[in-house]
Scaffold this motif. Sequence first.
Motif, short mmCIF file in Angstrom:
data_model
loop_
_atom_site.label_atom_id
_atom_site.label_comp_id
_atom_site.label_asym_id
_atom_site.label_seq_id
_atom_site.Cartn_x
_atom_site.Cartn_y
_atom_site.Cartn_z
N VAL A 29 0.85 -1.19 0.00
CA VAL A 29 0.00 0.00 0.00
C VAL A 29 0.89 1.24 0.00
N PRO A 30 0.46 2.32 -0.64
CA PRO A 30 1.33 3.51 -0.78
C PRO A 30 1.66 4.21 0.53
N TRP A 31 0.88 3.94 1.59
CA TRP A 31 1.16 4.59 2.89
C TRP A 31 1.99 3.67 3.82
N ALA A 32 2.55 2.62 3.27
CA ALA A 32 3.35 1.69 4.07
C ALA A 32 4.57 2.39 4.66
N PHE A 33 5.01 1.88 5.83
CA PHE A 33 6.19 2.41 6.51
C PHE A 33 7.35 1.42 6.37
N ILE A 34 8.53 1.94 6.22
CA ILE A 34 9.75 1.13 6.30
C ILE A 34 10.43 1.50 7.61
N PHE A 35 10.42 0.55 8.55
CA PHE A 35 10.94 0.83 9.90
C PHE A 35 12.44 0.55 9.96
N LEU A 36 13.24 1.58 9.78
CA LEU A 36 14.69 1.40 9.74
C LEU A 36 15.28 1.05 11.10
N ASN A 37 14.59 1.43 12.19
CA ASN A 37 15.14 1.18 13.53
C ASN A 37 14.65 -0.13 14.15
N ASN A 38 13.92 -0.92 13.39
CA ASN A 38 13.48 -2.22 13.90
C ASN A 38 14.43 -3.29 13.39
N SER A 39 15.18 -3.91 14.32
CA SER A 39 16.19 -4.90 13.94
C SER A 39 15.63 -6.32 13.88
N GLU A 40 14.37 -6.49 14.28
CA GLU A 40 13.79 -7.84 14.36
C GLU A 40 13.26 -8.32 13.01
N TYR A 41 12.76 -7.39 12.20
CA TYR A 41 12.14 -7.75 10.93
C TYR A 41 12.85 -7.07 9.77
N ALA A 42 12.67 -7.63 8.58
CA ALA A 42 13.29 -7.07 7.38
C ALA A 42 12.79 -5.65 7.14
N LYS A 43 13.67 -4.82 6.66
CA LYS A 43 13.35 -3.41 6.42
C LYS A 43 12.70 -3.26 5.05
N ILE A 44 11.43 -3.67 5.01
CA ILE A 44 10.63 -3.59 3.80
C ILE A 44 9.33 -2.89 4.14
N PRO A 45 8.57 -2.42 3.14
CA PRO A 45 7.31 -1.71 3.43
C PRO A 45 6.34 -2.57 4.24
N ARG A 46 5.79 -1.98 5.30
CA ARG A 46 4.89 -2.70 6.19
C ARG A 46 3.70 -1.82 6.56
N HIS A 47 2.61 -2.49 7.00
CA HIS A 47 1.46 -1.75 7.49
C HIS A 47 1.86 -0.99 8.76
N PRO A 48 1.54 0.30 8.86
CA PRO A 48 1.77 1.03 10.12
C PRO A 48 0.63 0.70 11.10
N ALA A 49 0.64 -0.53 11.60
CA ALA A 49 -0.47 -1.02 12.44
C ALA A 49 -0.64 -0.17 13.69
N GLN A 50 0.47 0.35 14.22
CA GLN A 50 0.38 1.20 15.41
C GLN A 50 -0.44 2.45 15.10
N LEU A 51 -0.26 2.99 13.90
CA LEU A 51 -0.97 4.20 13.53
C LEU A 51 -2.46 3.91 13.32
N TYR A 52 -2.77 2.74 12.76
CA TYR A 52 -4.17 2.36 12.59
C TYR A 52 -4.89 2.34 13.95
N GLU A 53 -4.25 1.69 14.92
CA GLU A 53 -4.87 1.57 16.25
C GLU A 53 -4.93 2.92 16.96
N SER A 54 -3.90 3.74 16.78
CA SER A 54 -3.89 5.05 17.41
C SER A 54 -5.03 5.92 16.89
N LEU A 55 -5.22 5.93 15.59
CA LEU A 55 -6.28 6.74 14.99
C LEU A 55 -7.66 6.21 15.38
N SER A 56 -7.78 4.88 15.46
CA SER A 56 -9.05 4.28 15.87
C SER A 56 -9.42 4.70 17.30
N CYS A 57 -8.42 4.71 18.18
CA CYS A 57 -8.66 5.14 19.57
C CYS A 57 -9.02 6.62 19.63
N LEU A 58 -8.40 7.41 18.76
CA LEU A 58 -8.69 8.85 18.75
C LEU A 58 -10.13 9.10 18.30
#
Length: 282
Positions: free
Chosen positions: A160-189
Amino acid sequence: MLQYVIWDVNPEIFHIGSFSVRWYGLLFAMGFLIGMQIMTYIFKKENKPVADTDTLLIYMVVATILGARIGHFLFYEPEVLLKNPLEVILPPYRGLASHGATIGILTGLWLYSRRKESRLTKQTFLWVTDRIVITVALGGASIRLGNLMNSEIVGRPTDVPWAFIFLNNSEYAKIPRHPAQLYESLSCLVLFFFLLWFWNYYKERTPRGSMLGIFLIWVFGLRFFYEYLKENQVPFEDSLPLNVGQILSIPAVLLGVYFLVRSYRTPVVLAEPDDIPKKIKS
């Protein structure tokens, strides 16, 4: 069209010697501080003793942290809890489970409502939970934003075009990913603003348990589906048909349905302030 978001935020704001201030801690604390102001406003509007908000804050902080910490180890790392239970209260404070926090908050608010002062001022369990979920929704938005600043609880790979690449996450490959934290944050807001409007419309006429029910259904109903977009937190979840977050969300949603249905079947009478709220007789 966005060409992915390169997320390279430093989770640390600044440090002095060995002491550091991090975005997660700041956002976590802000949730409580702003929530305190909202509850003070609610207490004033409904003629409850404002001094009680200080006590309520203590109950909320202790219940949230203990519940979230115990929940994390109980649900995700039970072997650590059995071997070294003191790790729950000792640093480093890694691991907070929202389902555990929910159980802790409900338990803490039940204890708060059992106080003599609470009973005398009609601060029943459902009265206080219906109001506190407004602040919890805002706190949830802040905490998930803190997870984003920490580059943790990342989503699954996506194009998806709004995917995030998390450069500071060493656990997973640095490829485009869903910003799931942002989804949940906006839902709570969104939930925060809706609950605030809902309370402002009804105030003391709020059907007891209705806002708690809406909160549980919204937060954990969406959480169930968001889990399909997130990486599992621990390896043993890979072998499960549903991960831990989804399994724990099901009873939370069912509990929310119970409270919501119950609230509209048993409205309260406000004409007799000296009595315990009674069911309206048909």
